[in-house]
Design a protein around this motif. Sequence first.
Motif, PDB file in Angstrom:
ATOM      1  N   ASN A   1       1.962   0.571 -15.175  1.00 55.87           N
ATOM      2  CA  ASN A   1       1.316  -0.737 -15.325  1.00 55.87           C
ATOM      3  C   ASN A   1       0.973  -1.333 -13.969  1.00 55.87           C
ATOM      4  OD1 ASN A   1       1.318  -0.689 -18.109  1.00 55.87           O
ATOM      5  ND2 ASN A   1       3.334  -1.686 -18.267  1.00 55.87           N
ATOM      6  N   GLN A   2       1.833  -1.117 -12.964  1.00 55.08           N
ATOM      7  CA  GLN A   2       1.533  -1.583 -11.611  1.00 55.08           C
ATOM      8  C   GLN A   2       0.281  -0.898 -11.081  1.00 55.08           C
ATOM      9  OE1 GLN A   2       4.969  -0.798  -9.218  1.00 55.08           O
ATOM     10  NE2 GLN A   2       6.066  -2.650  -9.880  1.00 55.08           N
ATOM     11  N   LEU A   3       0.157   0.407 -11.339  1.00 52.46           N
ATOM     12  CA  LEU A   3      -1.041   1.132 -10.887  1.00 52.46           C
ATOM     13  C   LEU A   3      -2.291   0.591 -11.579  1.00 52.46           C
ATOM     14  CD1 LEU A   3       0.192   4.846 -10.770  1.00 52.46           C
ATOM     15  CD2 LEU A   3      -0.394   3.380  -8.847  1.00 52.46           C
ATOM     16  N   LYS A   4      -2.209   0.337 -12.875  1.00 46.68           N
ATOM     17  CA  LYS A   4      -3.370  -0.193 -13.604  1.00 46.68           C
ATOM     18  C   LYS A   4      -3.770  -1.567 -13.067  1.00 46.68           C
ATOM     19  CE  LYS A   4      -2.340   2.276 -17.830  1.00 46.68           C
ATOM     20  NZ  LYS A   4      -1.818   2.201 -19.191  1.00 46.68           N
ATOM     21  N   GLU A   5      -2.786  -2.409 -12.796  1.00 49.59           N
ATOM     22  CA  GLU A   5      -3.085  -3.736 -12.238  1.00 49.59           C
ATOM     23  C   GLU A   5      -3.716  -3.607 -10.858  1.00 49.59           C
ATOM     24  OE1 GLU A   5       0.310  -6.312 -12.248  1.00 49.59           O
ATOM     25  OE2 GLU A   5       0.747  -5.844 -14.359  1.00 49.59           O
ATOM     26  N   TYR A   6      -3.170  -2.714 -10.038  1.00 49.70           N
ATOM     27  CA  TYR A   6      -3.687  -2.567  -8.675  1.00 49.70           C
ATOM     28  C   TYR A   6      -5.138  -2.073  -8.694  1.00 49.70           C
ATOM     29  CZ  TYR A   6      -4.320  -0.843  -3.930  1.00 49.70           C
ATOM     30  OH  TYR A   6      -4.812  -0.611  -2.676  1.00 49.70           O
ATOM     31  N   PHE A   7      -5.420  -1.080  -9.534  1.00 51.35           N
ATOM     32  CA  PHE A   7      -6.768  -0.508  -9.535  1.00 51.35           C
ATOM     33  C   PHE A   7      -7.760  -1.369 -10.314  1.00 51.35           C
ATOM     34  CE2 PHE A   7      -4.443   3.369  -8.348  1.00 51.35           C
ATOM     35  CZ  PHE A   7      -5.168   3.706  -7.215  1.00 51.35           C
ATOM     36  N   SER A   8      -7.291  -2.306 -11.099  1.00 56.26           N
ATOM     37  CA  SER A   8      -8.218  -3.217 -11.765  1.00 56.26           C
ATOM     38  C   SER A   8      -8.549  -4.417 -10.878  1.00 56.26           C
ATOM     39  CB  SER A   8      -7.639  -3.695 -13.098  1.00 56.26           C
ATOM     40  OG  SER A   8      -6.459  -4.435 -12.881  1.00 56.26           O
ATOM     41  N   SER A   9      -7.794  -4.600  -9.798  1.00 58.86           N
ATOM     42  CA  SER A   9      -8.082  -5.700  -8.871  1.00 58.86           C
ATOM     43  C   SER A   9      -9.251  -5.313  -7.954  1.00 58.86           C
ATOM     44  CB  SER A   9      -6.843  -6.032  -8.045  1.00 58.86           C
ATOM     45  OG  SER A   9      -6.556  -4.978  -7.153  1.00 58.86           O
ATOM     46  N   SER A  10      -9.734  -6.271  -7.201  1.00 59.12           N
ATOM     47  CA  SER A  10     -10.897  -6.021  -6.337  1.00 59.12           C
ATOM     48  C   SER A  10     -10.499  -5.518  -4.952  1.00 59.12           C
ATOM     49  CB  SER A  10     -11.726  -7.300  -6.205  1.00 59.12           C
ATOM     50  OG  SER A  10     -10.927  -8.320  -5.638  1.00 59.12           O
TER      51      SER A  10
ATOM     52  N   MET B   1     -10.599   6.424 -12.721  1.00 65.11           N
ATOM     53  CA  MET B   1      -9.661   7.037 -13.653  1.00 65.11           C
ATOM     54  C   MET B   1      -8.825   5.966 -14.350  1.00 65.11           C
ATOM     55  SD  MET B   1      -6.747   9.934 -12.987  1.00 65.11           S
ATOM     56  CE  MET B   1      -5.741   8.927 -11.927  1.00 65.11           C
ATOM     57  N   PHE B   2      -8.258   5.047 -13.588  1.00 63.63           N
ATOM     58  CA  PHE B   2      -7.438   4.017 -14.198  1.00 63.63           C
ATOM     59  C   PHE B   2      -8.294   3.002 -14.946  1.00 63.63           C
ATOM     60  CE2 PHE B   2      -4.487   5.724 -11.080  1.00 63.63           C
ATOM     61  CZ  PHE B   2      -3.364   5.871 -11.861  1.00 63.63           C
ATOM     62  N   GLY B   3      -9.534   2.804 -14.511  1.00 68.25           N
ATOM     63  CA  GLY B   3     -10.452   1.942 -15.257  1.00 68.25           C
ATOM     64  C   GLY B   3     -10.793   2.558 -16.601  1.00 68.25           C
ATOM     65  N   TYR B   4     -10.941   3.878 -16.636  1.00 64.71           N
ATOM     66  CA  TYR B   4     -11.236   4.551 -17.908  1.00 64.71           C
ATOM     67  C   TYR B   4     -10.070   4.403 -18.878  1.00 64.71           C
ATOM     68  CZ  TYR B   4     -11.848   8.126 -21.403  1.00 64.71           C
ATOM     69  OH  TYR B   4     -11.936   8.775 -22.607  1.00 64.71           O
TER      70      TYR B   4
ATOM     71  N   THR C   1       6.638   8.885 -13.276  1.00 61.57           N
ATOM     72  CA  THR C   1       6.577   7.434 -13.254  1.00 61.57           C
ATOM     73  C   THR C   1       7.099   6.837 -14.546  1.00 61.57           C
ATOM     74  OG1 THR C   1       4.317   7.532 -14.071  1.00 61.57           O
ATOM     75  CG2 THR C   1       4.595   7.320 -11.698  1.00 61.57           C
ATOM     76  N   SER C   2       7.533   5.593 -14.436  1.00 63.74           N
ATOM     77  CA  SER C   2       7.951   4.856 -15.628  1.00 63.74           C
ATOM     78  C   SER C   2       6.746   4.066 -16.134  1.00 63.74           C
ATOM     79  CB  SER C   2       9.105   3.917 -15.283  1.00 63.74           C
ATOM     80  OG  SER C   2       8.655   2.924 -14.381  1.00 63.74           O
TER      81      SER C   2
ATOM     82  N   LEU D   1       0.825  -1.200   0.000  1.00 67.22           N
ATOM     83  CA  LEU D   1       0.000   0.000   0.000  1.00 67.22           C
ATOM     84  C   LEU D   1       0.862   1.255   0.000  1.00 67.22           C
ATOM     85  CD1 LEU D   1      -2.854   1.096   0.063  1.00 67.22           C
ATOM     86  CD2 LEU D   1      -2.778   1.019   2.542  1.00 67.22           C
ATOM     87  N   ASN D   2       1.929   1.261   0.794  1.00 65.47           N
ATOM     88  CA  ASN D   2       2.837   2.403   0.804  1.00 65.47           C
ATOM     89  C   ASN D   2       3.501   2.586  -0.552  1.00 65.47           C
ATOM     90  OD1 ASN D   2       2.300   3.010   3.462  1.00 65.47           O
ATOM     91  ND2 ASN D   2       3.993   1.766   4.239  1.00 65.47           N
ATOM     92  N   LYS D   3       3.853   1.477  -1.183  1.00 63.40           N
ATOM     93  CA  LYS D   3       4.487   1.532  -2.496  1.00 63.40           C
ATOM     94  C   LYS D   3       3.515   2.103  -3.535  1.00 63.40           C
ATOM     95  CE  LYS D   3       6.811  -1.371  -5.869  1.00 63.40           C
ATOM     96  NZ  LYS D   3       7.201  -2.736  -6.242  1.00 63.40           N
TER      97      LYS D   3
END
Length: 158
Positions: free
Chosen positions: A24-33, A45-48, A18-19, A3-5
């Motif tokens: 991609n890590q943010l997209k994966e995190y926000f697409s998870s439940s 936002m990341f879902g859009y 960001t790189s 979570l801190n990361k």
Amino acid sequence: MELNKIEDIIEKYFQGETSIAEENQLKEYFSSSNVAQHLEQYKPMFGYFSQAKEQKSTHEIPLLPKTRNKQRKTAWLSIAASTVILLGVGSYFYVSESNNSNTAVASKTELGTYDNPEEALAATQKALALLSNNVNVGIESVQYINEYEKSKNKIFKQ
């Protein structure tokens, strides 16, 4: 720890640092439940972004054919510009020739000499006064420019 990361990556994301891997890590995190409740606001936002990536445009963009009208307009404009330039140059030479002929006639009749020294002195003083006035106007203009330069240098600290 994760979570801190994610919070650090989000902060870097909004600062534009960001790189691609971090995004991609943010997209994966926000697409998870299992998204943290205080980060739920970023999920749409990341879902859009992931949905928009999948969309394809089916709208066909028509290409405008090159027409002869544009070429004709260009040709007429160049002809008109050439005519204006030729008229301007011709007018200039005509006016300068007529001025030269007038001054030639005047110079033949008036030699610019004076028989009386007092008349010569008065004419010389008049010419020098006129010259002095014009030079003073020019010097005042230069002083404004110097003042502008000083102000500009103070503002920009040069």
